[in-house]
Design an enzyme around this catalytic site. Structure first.
Site, PDB file in Angstrom:
ATOM      1  N   PHE A   1      21.524 -20.827 -29.286  1.00  0.00           N
ATOM      2  CA  PHE A   1      21.868 -20.293 -30.603  1.00  0.00           C
ATOM      3  C   PHE A   1      21.207 -21.041 -31.764  1.00  0.00           C
ATOM      4  CE2 PHE A   1      25.004 -18.311 -33.490  1.00  0.00           C
ATOM      5  CZ  PHE A   1      25.167 -17.093 -32.862  1.00  0.00           C
TER       6      PHE A   1
ATOM      7  N   GLU B   1      24.952 -23.927 -22.289  1.00  0.00           N
ATOM      8  CA  GLU B   1      23.799 -23.784 -23.166  1.00  0.00           C
ATOM      9  C   GLU B   1      22.939 -25.028 -23.308  1.00  0.00           C
ATOM     10  OE1 GLU B   1      26.398 -22.561 -26.646  1.00  0.00           O
ATOM     11  OE2 GLU B   1      24.693 -21.190 -26.709  1.00  0.00           O
TER      12      GLU B   1
ATOM     13  N   THR C   1       0.454  -0.067  -5.310  1.00  0.00           N
ATOM     14  CA  THR C   1       0.705  -1.105  -6.313  1.00  0.00           C
ATOM     15  C   THR C   1      -0.181  -0.936  -7.546  1.00  0.00           C
ATOM     16  OG1 THR C   1      -0.914  -2.614  -5.365  1.00  0.00           O
ATOM     17  CG2 THR C   1       1.347  -2.813  -4.559  1.00  0.00           C
TER      18      THR C   1
ATOM     19  N   SER D   1      -3.676  -2.941  -0.564  1.00  0.00           N
ATOM     20  CA  SER D   1      -4.805  -2.875   0.361  1.00  0.00           C
ATOM     21  C   SER D   1      -6.059  -3.497  -0.241  1.00  0.00           C
ATOM     22  CB  SER D   1      -5.084  -1.425   0.737  1.00  0.00           C
ATOM     23  OG  SER D   1      -5.510  -0.716  -0.392  1.00  0.00           O
TER      24      SER D   1
HETATM   25  C1  LIG Z   1       3.256  -7.147  -9.309  1.00  0.00           C
HETATM   26  C2  LIG Z   1       1.790  -7.069  -9.033  1.00  0.00           C
HETATM   27  C3  LIG Z   1       1.047  -8.234  -9.080  1.00  0.00           C
HETATM   28  C4  LIG Z   1      -0.333  -8.172  -8.828  1.00  0.00           C
HETATM   29  N1  LIG Z   1      -1.048  -9.321  -8.926  1.00  0.00           N
HETATM   30  C5  LIG Z   1      -2.379  -9.286  -8.698  1.00  0.00           C
HETATM   31  C6  LIG Z   1      -3.177 -10.446  -8.806  1.00  0.00           C
HETATM   32  O1  LIG Z   1      -2.675 -11.537  -9.092  1.00  0.00           O
HETATM   33  N2  LIG Z   1      -4.510 -10.334  -8.600  1.00  0.00           N
HETATM   34  C7  LIG Z   1      -5.084  -9.135  -8.281  1.00  0.00           C
HETATM   35  O2  LIG Z   1      -6.271  -9.090  -8.048  1.00  0.00           O
HETATM   36  N3  LIG Z   1      -4.360  -8.028  -8.181  1.00  0.00           N
HETATM   37  C8  LIG Z   1      -3.042  -8.059  -8.391  1.00  0.00           C
HETATM   38  N4  LIG Z   1      -2.308  -6.918  -8.317  1.00  0.00           N
HETATM   39  C9  LIG Z   1      -3.011  -5.664  -8.067  1.00  0.00           C
HETATM   40  C10 LIG Z   1      -3.036  -5.327  -6.584  1.00  0.00           C
HETATM   41  O3  LIG Z   1      -3.721  -6.273  -5.856  1.00  0.00           O
HETATM   42  C11 LIG Z   1      -3.741  -3.994  -6.434  1.00  0.00           C
HETATM   43  O4  LIG Z   1      -2.971  -3.052  -7.125  1.00  0.00           O
HETATM   44  C12 LIG Z   1      -3.836  -3.585  -4.994  1.00  0.00           C
HETATM   45  O5  LIG Z   1      -4.712  -4.377  -4.266  1.00  0.00           O
HETATM   46  C13 LIG Z   1      -4.279  -2.148  -4.878  1.00  0.00           C
HETATM   47  O6  LIG Z   1      -4.091  -1.747  -3.548  1.00  0.00           O
HETATM   48  P1  LIG Z   1      -3.098  -0.568  -3.166  1.00  0.00           P
HETATM   49  O7  LIG Z   1      -3.279  -0.291  -1.726  1.00  0.00           O
HETATM   50  O8  LIG Z   1      -1.738  -0.874  -3.574  1.00  0.00           O
HETATM   51  O9  LIG Z   1      -3.678   0.575  -4.070  1.00  0.00           O
HETATM   52  P2  LIG Z   1      -3.122   1.979  -4.415  1.00  0.00           P
HETATM   53  O10 LIG Z   1      -2.247   1.903  -5.614  1.00  0.00           O
HETATM   54  O11 LIG Z   1      -2.507   2.605  -3.225  1.00  0.00           O
HETATM   55  O12 LIG Z   1      -4.501   2.701  -4.785  1.00  0.00           O
HETATM   56  C14 LIG Z   1      -5.272   2.181  -5.819  1.00  0.00           C
HETATM   57  C15 LIG Z   1      -6.497   3.001  -6.141  1.00  0.00           C
HETATM   58  O13 LIG Z   1      -7.500   2.712  -5.196  1.00  0.00           O
HETATM   59  C16 LIG Z   1      -8.038   3.899  -4.645  1.00  0.00           C
HETATM   60  N5  LIG Z   1      -8.297   3.656  -3.238  1.00  0.00           N
HETATM   61  C17 LIG Z   1      -7.482   2.978  -2.393  1.00  0.00           C
HETATM   62  N6  LIG Z   1      -8.074   2.922  -1.179  1.00  0.00           N
HETATM   63  C18 LIG Z   1      -9.244   3.579  -1.289  1.00  0.00           C
HETATM   64  C19 LIG Z   1     -10.283   3.859  -0.384  1.00  0.00           C
HETATM   65  N7  LIG Z   1     -10.229   3.459   0.860  1.00  0.00           N
HETATM   66  N8  LIG Z   1     -11.342   4.550  -0.825  1.00  0.00           N
HETATM   67  C20 LIG Z   1     -11.426   4.989  -2.090  1.00  0.00           C
HETATM   68  N9  LIG Z   1     -10.455   4.752  -2.983  1.00  0.00           N
HETATM   69  C21 LIG Z   1      -9.387   4.060  -2.593  1.00  0.00           C
HETATM   70  C22 LIG Z   1      -6.996   4.952  -4.859  1.00  0.00           C
HETATM   71  O14 LIG Z   1      -7.563   6.219  -4.977  1.00  0.00           O
HETATM   72  C23 LIG Z   1      -6.324   4.509  -6.139  1.00  0.00           C
HETATM   73  O15 LIG Z   1      -6.987   5.030  -7.239  1.00  0.00           O
HETATM   74  C24 LIG Z   1      -0.938  -6.939  -8.539  1.00  0.00           C
HETATM   75  C25 LIG Z   1      -0.182  -5.771  -8.495  1.00  0.00           C
HETATM   76  C26 LIG Z   1       1.167  -5.827  -8.733  1.00  0.00           C
HETATM   77  C27 LIG Z   1       1.969  -4.579  -8.699  1.00  0.00           C
END
Ligand SMILES: Cc1cc2nc3c(=O)[nH]c(=O)nc-3n(C[C@H](O)[C@H](O)[C@H](O)COP(=O)(O)OP(=O)(O)OC[C@H]3O[C@@H](n4cnc5c(N)ncnc54)[C@H](O)[C@@H]3O)c2cc1C
Ligand code: FES
Ligand code: FES
Length: 1296
Positions: free
Chosen positions: A925, A1240, A271, A356
């Protein structure tokens, strides 16, 4: 470990809807959404944004955990889910839930029967969110239900009918919140009705629903269980065209990989990495997936806290914390509680299910909701690299900014330790976002204080903020300075100043909202101060008296509750035949198909042999000469077929509908950012987009660059003609009035945000220059004409088909024509079928939206509240081409009186020509803008005279047979009825008293209430067509099927715009049916006891033709602008809405408490559709007036290009109590079956929320002795509300 060790790729094994998939060539760049749609042809899962922000692509993922033998089901956004993450999992899509071919699932059935779909594009996503929840909780609470839908957007329905469907699955009763008052709205429903009328509140019959039977669901594939239990885990490799995916199984292997590829990201939920790659131009040749490594999934309760693996999903973290809170003493769980609070609103559930903990922390984003609170709580990170393990405080990773190198490139985060809280320790987390749920924060904070035992003396203090810099920041100096201080007002004052000095953003900070963020920074601390004071009271109330009672309510955050709603309409006459569907709440003809995902939209059409995909290349300058276009690199890209430019247009590239042209491809110069310069066609959408990014355009900037209305006025840049409306003698009237004031209102633009982006499929037929065009448009005849002109062929060679449109709201007419022409020119040149599906970002960038508006006014009034004279000037920002801007300006002028009689009036309307993308038609409109200006000066008169706004409205409202300023007659009887009924049904006066009382008792929270009338002139502008045909032919609805709208069947149809779909098409259907009945009548007369089948069989025998076309040319409307007189409208719709809100003065946040709408729509043909339209439009109005904010760079580049940056209303924004009544006994002689076109009008009523907010702000300002009159612009966002609620903190920020 290195890549050489893994030359061969693994097979990716997973299940989709119970079917095993073995993918031998899994490409790590491919997301599940495109795999489902393109490879498996499961098109029920939709594309809405590609970035996790809309929920259209929702699927259910099921996994099996051999250790616990548990199956986990969770919802996920397929658009961000890499297929390589699917190894060993089962995917369920909407097709797997149910279908018309097998069995329609109760979720699908109830959504359809409760009228939960209009355009139907969001419906499969809704189905999947609800279905997944029910798989885990067959009888969920309403809180679980609203949380499950927080990540799903719908632009049509306003969510109420969707939630009604949801409620039928919930355990608790569907009672309203007014229970506190001893009565539920359903109990005293009777009071709401006029006893004379036969009234109904039932839009669906729950007794028709099939029960939910969890035993009927697809089981988890046993083969996947065996795989998980028996197969030894081994490293997996997947190689794509450009990227390699490695999934190791143990920590050592992971550390080796990270040492070998330090730049490779660890992808868990994707994400963060996913959006960066899709939208940020980032590319990673190698990615490592650590999800299967046990160390990163550890969950350990230790004596002093919790240790959670970095790969744990945020949903899992939430569950663990909730569980720990329920088991441990409160004193130990304050940190858990604060983290849990942030997790509740972080993203939507679908994001939390995959994102995560480690990803959120390590990304170190300024918008992380977790880092400030985890850092403030002294959480520790367990890190590892090859041969090395260490533990560091979490705060170290952003101690000196985002790029600090505390984390080594080869190092990974294994787990996070969250400690227990201690006695004397207080921890809180705060956030403010543009929308309460599923929105990144504008600013957030985590704070912790530890007192010396038994005192209020600070022993330790941590304050961290997000949103203030490029990463989380710590107010370190402030915290050090305050150690040893007592927790009192002096400390607060000093702390606020120190924090601002240390943390506050400079005025030049990028991202804007500087003053607001700075205000939030101090306001959050103040809120913490109050919370701690209140908590201290519980330890020793003699020493610590707590906070004043009127401050208490600010400690409660607004929560999303399941809204309670009621819809009231007049039932059909008892004498009406039960078979006659007119006037009954009939389900949308495609409702079930929407819910099963079987409804076909343009991008769902199967691919045509040799089909090419088109990606547009757009201008990055607002006004510039094109010096050169270098396509050489793009042409070398894989799969690229050709590049299309203006030179390839066989005939018309510029359409002169008025003085300035509408342009398909820019030729020598560009006039806005986002103008199409050329297009790439390739064998896949991915290749087309990759190549489009490689086209290099050189520009020479031209002057002037005009972006705003103010710029246009300065440069005298307008589209002609300018229009004036004049009545009476304004100048003379000003001389006799009691008071005069002047003002100005700014209303921002609005993005259509139809869920289905602009879509075209052009198929050349290879004969006689024929071409079939499948277009998502409201106006097929116009598309036909435009494409024919661009290709230089007769219009009868172009067949334009429209099966259904996934939302349009006015945005799919001219812009759809230009895009259809782009695709047609490409199809013509390449002689191949060409598909053009705009990405959400391109759609928002290119296609314009509602016109930004400035209304300047001078108003003369009498002390008794009567308006005597108005002199106004309206400016709309038309953008770079005329489109319908002049017409929008005219309509804004003609409807500016709204519901009021203005004896002397002079008003000008100007359509400004600027270098923004051209704006276009949008629901309402021009009326939603000009009427907001009117309602603003009405409120100003109230401020000046000391009378209430509703009094001013009543005094000046049209009352008897009257004339509009352009001398059209109107009978306002139903306007007055709507107003009076709305007053009564909303219990306006008693609620206003209650609001006043609440405001007296609460200092930092205030309520506001407002009631607004509406006259909506109808004119200039398929849902019920089955009902019309059924009545005319006297046959059941089930005999009627609508296939598509096509220029081959109706060559010169009107557009489905301005709410006119039913009026115009309904009349035409009626006409055709009557022709058929005339032909059948002799046969029926001969055999009156026969049935429809007998008669049509006989008609065949007798060679009586049973095909007929009907036509309705529309209404006879005219306006003479020279004389300022005319009959530009056919009839008038009326309505009134009353809304109540509550604001938080410290953050500017608000909650919509209640809305009551009364609407006169004549005799409703289908009350479910009409009420759905009113509610949908109203919620779009809430978006326009309170939330939706378009942001441009100073160079004219649109920043807000997706649901991440541009917030439309979600479930959390609809009023907690939402009641809509259709005015009974209303007739309309001008339209079909006395109905009125409603699409509308409801939008404007959203401004009742705007004025309720203004009312709440007024009460704050009155209490604080601030200036009575103040300007409020639209959208009235939290930022503006906070600024208007001026206090010591805002002063501190401004005075810095
Ligand atoms: C639609 C949307 C809404 C969101 N809203 C919020 C919000 O309201 N508040 C908020 O705080 N966040 C928000 N986010 C962000 C989201 O919480 C973070 O993107 C997410 O927690 C990242 O986790 P991931 O596993 O998806 O990361 P990934 O995309 O899989 O990885 C992210 C980065 O972290 C690094 N990484 C991951 N795990 C490790 C590890 N174990 N060790 C070292 N590096 C690591 C990776 O190398 C990479 O660079 C939102 C995201 C989206 C898409
Ligand atoms: S398309 Fe996936 S969330 Fe919007
Ligand atoms: S029905 Fe929800 S977006 Fe159209």
């Amino acid at each position: 470990m290195s890549l050489q060790g893994a030359a061969g790729a693994d097979e990716l094994i997973f299940y989709v809807n119970g079917r095993k998939i073995i993918e031998k060539h899994a490409d790590p760049e491919q997301m599940l959404l495109s795999y489902l749609r393109k490879r498996l042809h499961l098109t029920g899962t939709k594309y809405g944004c590609g970035g996790g922000g809309c929920g259209a692509c929702m699927v259910m993922i099921s996994t099996y955990e051999p250790a616990s033998k548990k199956i986990r089901h969770y919802s996920a956004n397929a658009c961000l889910f890499p297929i390589c993450s699917l190894y060993g999992v089962a995917v369920t899509t909407v097709e797997g839930v149910g279908s018309t071919k097998s069995r329609v699932h109760p979720v699908q059935e109830r959504l359809a029967k409760c009228h939960g779909s209009q355009c139907g594009f969001c419906t499969p996503g809704m189905v999947m969110s609800i279905y997944t929840l029910l798989r885990n909780y067959p009888e969920p609470t309403s809180e679980q239900m609203t949380a499950a839908l927080a990540g799903n957007l719908c632009r049509c329905t306003g969510y109420r009918p969707i939630l009604d469907a949801c409620k039928t699955f919930c355990k608790e009763s569907v009672c309203c919140q007014s229970k506190a008052s001893g009565k539920c709205c359903l109990d005293h429903e009777e009071d709401l009705f006029d006893k004379e009328e036969k009234i109904s509140t039932r839009l669906f019959s729950p007794d028709e629903f099939q029960p939910l039977d969890p035993t009927q669901e697809l089981i988890f594939p046993p083969e996947l269980m065996r795989m998980a239990e028996n197969q030894p885990k081994r490293t997996l490799f997947f190689h794509g065209e450009r990227m390699t995916w490695i999934s190791p199984v143990n920590l050592d292997e992971l550390l080796d990989l990270k040492a070998a590829h330090p730049k490779a990201p660890l992808v868990v939920g994707n994400t963060s990495v996913g959006p960066q790659m899709k939208f940020g131009g980032m590319f990673h040749p190698i990615v490592i997936s650590p999800a299967r490594i046990p160390d990163l999934n550890v969950v350990k309760c230790t004596g002093d806290g919790l240790t959670l693996g970095a790969a744990c999903s945020l949903s899992l973290v939430k569950d663990i914390l909730r569980n720990a809170i329920s088991k441990l003493p409160e004193e130990k769980t304050k940190i858990f509680y604060a983290v849990l609070k942030q997790l509740r609103t972080l993203g939507g559930e679908q994001i939390r299910n995959v994102a995560s903990l480690g990803g959120n922390i390590v990304s170190r984003k300024s918008t992380s909701d977790l880092n400030p609170i985890l850092a403030a709580s002294n959480c520790m990170l367990n890190l590892a690299s090859r041969g090395r393990k260490r533990q560091i405080p979490l705060s170290d990773i952003f101690a000196d900014g985002v790029d600090n190198n505390t984390l080594m490139p080869e190092e990974i985060l294994v787990s996070v330790h969250i400690p227990h809280s201690r006695k004397g320790e207080y921890i809180s987390a705060f956030r403010q976002a543009p929308r309460r749920e599923n929105a990144l924060p504008i600013a957030n904070a985590g704070m912790r204080v530890l007192f010396e035992e038994g005192t209020d003396k600070i022993k330790d203090l941590n304050i961290f903020y997000g949103g203030a810099a490029s990463t989380t920041v710590c107010a370190k100096q402030t915290c050090w300075t305050l150690i040893g201080r007592h927790w009192n007002e002096q400390m607060l004052d000093e702390a606020s100043r120190l924090i601002l000095k240390e943390i506050a953003l400079p005025g030049s900070a990028c991202g804007g909202k500087v003053e607001y963020k700075n205000t939030l920074i101090v306001s959050f601390f103040y809120r913490f101060f109050l919370e701690v004071l209140q908590s201290l009271k519980t330890t020793d109330s003699c020493h610590y008296p707590g906070i004043p009672v009127e401050y208490g309510s600010v400690l409660q955050d607004f929560q999303t509750k399941m809204p309670q709603s009621i819809q009231i309409y007049q039932d059909v006459d008892q004498s009406q035949s039960p078979q006659d569907p007119v006037g009954r709440p009939i389900m949308h003809q495609s409702g079930i198909k929407h819910a099963t995902g079987e409804a076909v939209y343009i991008d769902d059409l199967p691919s045509v042999d040799g089909e090419l995909f088109l990606a547009v290349v757009t201008s990055s300058r607002a006004h510039a000469k094109i010096m050169s276009v270098d396509t050489s690199e793009a042409l070398k890209g894989p799969g690229v077929f050709d590049i299309i430019t203006a030179d390839d247009v066989p005939a018309t590239n510029e359409f002169h509908y008025s003085s300035d042209p509408e342009i398909i491809f820019a030729r020598n110069k560009v006039i806005c950012v986002g103008q199409i310069v050329c297009a790439v066609v390739a064998d896949s959408d991915v290749h087309a987009k990759q190549a489009a990014a490689k086209v290099k355009i050189k520009y020479e900037v031209l002057e002037p660059v005009i972006l705003t209305i103010e710029d246009a006025i300065k440069h005298n840049s307008f589209f002609e003609p300018k229009r004036k409306l004049e009545k009476g003698n304004v100048d003379q009237a000003f001389e006799t009035v009691d008071g005069i004031f002047e003002g100005e209102v700014h209303i921002g633009g609005q993005e259509h945000f139809y869920m289905e982006t602009q879509s075209v499929l052009a198929i050349p037929r290879g004969e006689d220059k024929e071409m079939d065009l499948f277009v998502s448009t409201q106006h097929p005849a116009f598309i036909q004409e435009m494409v024919a002109a661009s290709l230089g062929v007769p219009a009868n060679r172009i067949m334009c088909h429209v099966k259904r449109v996934g939302g349009a709201f006015g945005g799919k007419i001219l812009k759809a024509g230009l895009l259809a022409s782009v695709a047609a020119v490409a199809a013509n040149k390449t002689n191949r079928a060409v598909r053009l599906i705009l990405s959400r970002g391109d759609d928002m960038l290119i296609t314009g939206g509602r016109h930004p508006f400035v209304g300047k006014y001078k108003v003369g009034f009498m002390n008794d509240g009567r308006i005597r004279a108005v002199d106004a000037k309206y400016y709309i920002n038309g953008g770079c081409t005329p489109d319908e801007s002049v017409l929008v300006a005219e309509v804004s002028l003609l409807k500016m009186d709204n519901a009021y009689k203005i004896p002397n009036l002079r008003c000008w309307a100007y359509a400004c020509k600027t270098n923004l993308p051209s704006n276009t038609a949008f629901r309402g409109f021009g009326f939603p803008q000009s009427a907001l200006v009117t309602e603003t000066w009405i409120t100003d008169i109230a401020d000046k005279t000391g009378l209430s706004p509703e009094k001013i409205r009543e005094i000046n409202m049209y009352k008897e047979d009257e004339q509009t300023p352009f001398k059209q007659k109107l009978d306002p009887q139903n306007l007055v009825r709507c107003w009076n009924e709305c007053m009564e049904k909303s219990a306006y006066h008693s609620r206003k008293t209650a609001v006043k009382e609440f405001n007296k008792q609460n200092y930092w929270k205030k309520k506001g209430i407002a009631i607004v009338p509406m006259k909506f002139p109808f004119g200039l502008g398929t849902r019920y067509l089955s009902q019309v045909a059924s009545r005319e032919l006297n046959i059941p609805m089930s005999y009627i099927h609508f296939r598509e709208t096509s220029t081959t069947t109706v060559p010169n149809a009107c557009a489905s715009v301005g709410s006119a779909g039913t009026d115009v098409n309904g009349m035409a259907v009626k006409d055709a049916c009557q022709t058929l009945m005339k032909r059948l009548q002799p046969i029926i007369n001969k055999n009156p006891k026969g049935n429809w089948n007998d008669w049509i069989k006989e008609a065949f025998e007798q060679s009586v033709s049973l095909s007929a076309t009907g036509y309705f040319r529309g209404y006879n409307e005219h306006m003479d602008w020279e004389k300022g007189e005319g009959q530009p409208f056919t009839y008038f719709l009326y309505g009134a809405a009353c809304s109540e809100v509550e604001i938080n003065c410290l953050t500017g946040d608000h909650k919509n408490l209640q809305t009551d709408i009364v609407m006169d729509i004549g005799c409703s043909i289908n009350p479910a559709v009409d009420i759905g339209q009113i509610e949908g439009a109203f919620v779009q109005g809430i978006g326009l007036y309170t939330m939706e904010e378009l942001k441009y760079s100073p160079e004219g580049v649109l920043y807000t290009r997706g649901p991440d940056q541009y917030k439309i209303p979600a479930v959390c924004d609809i009023p907690e109590r939402f009641r809509v009544s259709l005015l009974s006994s209303s007739q309309n002689p001008y339209a079909i079956y006395a109905s009125k076109g409603i699409g509308e009008a409801g939008l404007f009523l959203g401004c009742s929320v705007f004025f309720a907010l203004r009312d709440a702000v007024t009460s704050v300002r009155n209490e604080r002795g601030l200036k009575k009159t103040f300007a409020m612009n639209s959208p009235l966002t939290a930022e503006q509300i906070r600024a208007a609620c001026a206090d010591d903190f805002t002063k501190m920020v401004i005075g810095r």
